[in-house]
Design an enzyme around this catalytic site. Sequence first.
Site, PDB file in Angstrom:
ATOM      1  N   THR A 121       1.136  -1.152   0.166  1.00  0.00           N
ATOM      2  CA  THR A 121      -0.115  -0.024  -0.021  1.00  0.00           C
ATOM      3  C   THR A 121       0.827   1.392  -0.188  1.00  0.00           C
ATOM      4  O   THR A 121       0.524   2.395  -0.624  1.00  0.00           O
ATOM      5  CB  THR A 121      -1.085  -0.032   1.217  1.00  0.00           C
ATOM      6  OG1 THR A 121      -1.843  -1.072   1.105  1.00  0.00           O
ATOM      7  CG2 THR A 121      -2.098   1.319   1.249  1.00  0.00           C
ATOM      8  N   SER A 170       1.286  -7.710  -0.728  1.00  0.00           N
ATOM      9  CA  SER A 170       1.808  -8.660   0.008  1.00  0.00           C
ATOM     10  C   SER A 170       1.132  -9.939   0.380  1.00  0.00           C
ATOM     11  O   SER A 170       1.399 -10.915   1.066  1.00  0.00           O
ATOM     12  CB  SER A 170       2.425  -8.055   1.261  1.00  0.00           C
ATOM     13  OG  SER A 170       1.642  -7.903   2.131  1.00  0.00           O
ATOM     14  N   THR A 217       1.614  -4.373   4.465  1.00  0.00           N
ATOM     15  CA  THR A 217       1.511  -4.630   5.774  1.00  0.00           C
ATOM     16  C   THR A 217       0.966  -6.101   5.969  1.00  0.00           C
ATOM     17  O   THR A 217       1.293  -6.791   6.895  1.00  0.00           O
ATOM     18  CB  THR A 217       0.528  -3.651   6.457  1.00  0.00           C
ATOM     19  OG1 THR A 217      -0.858  -3.602   5.649  1.00  0.00           O
ATOM     20  CG2 THR A 217       1.357  -2.448   6.222  1.00  0.00           C
ATOM     21  N   ASP A 218       0.234  -6.524   5.010  1.00  0.00           N
ATOM     22  CA  ASP A 218      -0.390  -8.167   5.163  1.00  0.00           C
ATOM     23  C   ASP A 218       0.455  -9.015   5.854  1.00  0.00           C
ATOM     24  O   ASP A 218      -0.056  -9.786   6.873  1.00  0.00           O
ATOM     25  CB  ASP A 218      -1.277  -8.193   3.991  1.00  0.00           C
ATOM     26  CG  ASP A 218      -2.505  -7.361   3.633  1.00  0.00           C
ATOM     27  OD1 ASP A 218      -2.718  -6.452   4.457  1.00  0.00           O
ATOM     28  OD2 ASP A 218      -3.065  -7.880   2.559  1.00  0.00           O
TER      29      ASP A 218
HETATM   30  N1  ASP Z   1      -2.788  -5.453   0.479  1.00  0.00           N
HETATM   31  C1  ASP Z   1      -1.626  -4.659   0.970  1.00  0.00           C
HETATM   32  C2  ASP Z   1      -0.375  -5.423   1.188  1.00  0.00           C
HETATM   33  O1  ASP Z   1      -0.168  -5.815   2.013  1.00  0.00           O
HETATM   34  C3  ASP Z   1      -1.998  -3.847   2.287  1.00  0.00           C
HETATM   35  C4  ASP Z   1      -0.821  -3.061   2.805  1.00  0.00           C
HETATM   36  O2  ASP Z   1       0.230  -2.827   2.423  1.00  0.00           O
HETATM   37  O3  ASP Z   1      -1.250  -2.334   3.804  1.00  0.00           O
HETATM   38  O4  ASP Z   1       0.292  -5.183   0.131  1.00  0.00           O
END
Ligand code: ASP
Length: 349
Positions: free
Chosen positions: A33, A80, A113-114
């Site tokens: 993100t 991620s 973050t995932d």
């Molecule tokens: N779906 C995103 C990821 O993990 C969420 C994020 O980065 O906060 O790439």
Amino acid sequence: MKKTLLAAALGLTMSCAYAAALPNVAILATGGTIAGVASSNTATTGYTAGAVAIQTLIDAVPAVKEYANVSGEQIVKISSNNLTDDILLKLAKRCNELLKDPKINGIVITHGTDTMEETAYFLNLTVKSKKPVILVGAMRPSTAISADGPMNLLNAVRLAADPNAADRGVMIAMNDQISAGRDATKTNTNHVHTFSSHGLGYLGVIAGGKNHFLRKVEKPHTYQTEFDISKVEKLPRVDIVYTHASADDAMVKAAMAAGAKGIVHAGSGNGSVHGQTEPALAEAVKKGTTVVLSSRTGSGVVNPNMAQYHKAGFIEGQHLNPQKARILLQLALTKTADQEKIKEMFLKY
Ligand code: ASP
């Protein structure tokens, strides 16, 4: 004063002389993100993660250049949730290569973050250096009002450039907090304050542009571990089986059919297994698959539970949540299939 004289003697401007004295931080980009693009500046969901290239992210935060000479390298461009074992290996190998270079002082990895907690723990066990390695991401896409990525990136670079950040294991810099890659987990689907180490707390905070360290992790990390992935091309398959009311043996059988060398059971409470699942797990151990008991509660230690679990050869996952237990089990299986040795590793790391 010395620098001013040196600059004058060499005919350099002062800013050049100072820039040369800055630490060198390599930024490895993987997407997420922090590099996300939405259709409007008010959209914080439904965006494309990993769309923006690393140089654009760096250029958006010119202040990083006051703290470090930064170079960007795009490793992958993913959201991620699509993280793979191959990407983990590629990242760890690249980190080790860069950190061997005496000119590199630290590394920042931009990451979704995932699954950041899995990458952070994997690198915490496989990077062979005392130099700081910092993971950073964002909860709001780069196009959003009040995007959290730019400040997080600045904080991560400041942390990676800080000699006092060395020898603390791989860390996560998010929302002005410094978390241990070993302990931190994503706890909220949307909030910028999503990473927590639950009762263990943060390693420190970033305030007033300074890193304030408050505690250290006791468990061995980075160069202190026995895991060497330099020649590992593929990680062993480890699946997670999540318990629930009416759980049975279907998921264990599916994992075995897929060739799992290890199964992490995300049990209820203190790692408890449904009576309808237990025989299949015991059978898996008999066939040579390592079974680790973790908990779906999200925090706490899985202690020795029922006597029959011990008899069946199930290993307590200790303080690791299921996704982190999976990472340790994969690494453990690159070294041994001996259950006693793997049990020791779960107590150690
Ligand atoms: N779906 C995103 C990821 O993990 C969420 C994020 O980065 O906060 O790439």
